[in-house]
Design an enzyme around this catalytic site. Structure first.
Site, PDB file in Angstrom:
ATOM      1  CB  CYS A 118     -44.240 -28.121 -68.747  1.00 34.52           C
ATOM      2  SG  CYS A 118     -43.151 -28.473 -67.364  1.00 34.52           S
ATOM      3  CB  CYS A 191     -46.404 -24.862 -70.693  1.00 35.72           C
ATOM      4  SG  CYS A 191     -44.965 -25.264 -71.678  1.00 35.72           S
ATOM      5  CB  CYS A 198     -44.716 -31.678 -77.929  1.00 34.31           C
ATOM      6  SG  CYS A 198     -44.693 -33.295 -77.114  1.00 34.31           S
TER       7      CYS A 198
END
Length: 250
Positions: A118, A191, A198
Site C-alpha cells: 500500500c 490501495c 507498483c
C-alpha cells in the site's frame, strides 16, 4: 437472497448465466474496474455493466469508488456471502448437502511467497502481512512494503490486531525498493494509488488488487472494518496459495 418454493435458489439463477459466471470467476481473484472486466471476458461494456448490476442487486458483488481516481469504480466479489449462499443452496436440495465453512489450506510443497503493498506500509499492508502469517501457520513467505512508507506503523493498526486477533504487530514501514530483488508468487496491492505505481518484479508474479480504503482517512471504527475485510480476504486467499503450491510441485 434465498431459495424459492417454486424454483431454484437465487444464487443458482444468478450464477448459472454464462457471462455472470465469468464475471464471478474473474472477481474471485481480486477487484477490477469495468473496463478491465470487459477485456477479461471479451464482451461489450454495456452488457458487462448490465450483468454486474444483476450481481450487485443479488448482493454477491459490491462497488467502491477508487480512492486514487474517484471517477473509477472497483467491483469486489463478496466471497463470504457466496459461501453462505452456496451452503444454503446445497441445503435447499437436501439437508446432507449443506456445505461447511471454508477451511484454511496450505500444501506441503515450496511455500508461496506473497507481497502486500500500500502507499504508506503503515496500516493495510502490514495488517495483511500479519494476518497471512498468522493464518498460514508459517507455511507462507510473506512481506509488505509501500511506495511512500511512513516513519512508523499506525498505532490504531497495532491496537486493532492486538485486541481483535491477538497479534503483536511490530517492525517499521519499508520501501518497495527494499524487496525489489526478492521472488514473489503473488503481489497484492491494497490501495488504488499504489496499484498505479507498483513496479514489476522478477519471475512475473501474479498481480492481484484489493481495493480497500485507507482507514487513517476515515473516522469511526475504520481500522476494525479494514482489518476484518483484510482478514476475510486473506482466509480466502489461502486455498488459492495451496493450489498454486500443488501446481508448482506437479
Amino acid at each position: 437472497m434465498g431459495s424459492s418454493d417454486h424454483g431454484a435458489p437465487s444464487f443458482v439463477r444468478l450464477a448459472a448465466h454464462p457471462l455472470r459466471w465469468r464475471l464471478l470467476s474473474e472477481l474471485s481473484a481480486g477487484d477490477y474496474q469495468v473496463r478491465e472486466l470487459v477485456e477479461l471476458v471479451g464482451e461489450p461494456q454495456n452488457l458487462v455493466s448490465y450483468h454486474l448490476r444483476q450481481l450487485r442487486d443479488g448482493a454477491l458483488v459490491t462497488a467502491r469508488r477508487s480512492s486514487f481516481d474517484a471517477r473509477q469504480t472497483y467491483y469486489h466479489l463478496d466471497l463470504e456471502r457466496c459461501a453462505q449462499e452456496l451452503a444454503a443452496t446445497g441445503a435447499a436440495l437436501h439437508p446432507a448437502l449443506r456445505l461447511g465453512p471454508v477451511a484454511p489450506a496450505i500444501g506441503t510443497a515450496r511455500p508461496s511467497a506473497v507481497l502486500f503493498t500500500c502507499t504508506g506500509n503503515s496500516a493495510r499492508s502490514p495488517i495483511a502481512e500479519a494476518l497471512l502469517r498468522h493464518h498460514g501457520g508459517g507455511r507462507v513467505e510473506v512481506a509488505s512494503a509501500g511506495s511512500h512508507p511512513r516513519r512508523q506503523l499506525h498505532p490504531e493498526a497495532v491496537q486493532v490486531l492486538r485486541e481483535r486477533y491477538g497479534i503483536d504487530l511490530t517492525g517499521r514501514p519499508r520501501h518497495l525498493d527494499a524487496v525489489a530483488d526478492r521472488r514473489f508468487d503473488y503481489v497484492i496491492t491494497l490501495c488504488d494509488k499504489v496499484r498505479e505505481v507498483c513496479p514489476d518484479f522478477r519471475d512475473r508474479p501474479r498481480r492481484v488488487h484489493w481495493s480497500i480504503p485507507d482507514p487513517a482517512a476515515t473516522d469511526g471504527d475504520a481500522f476494525v472494518r479494514a482489518a476484518d475485510e483484510i482478514d476475510t480476504r486473506v482466509r480466502y486467499l489461502l486455498p488459492r496459495l495451496a493450489n498454486h503450491e500443488r501446481s508448482e510441485n506437479d
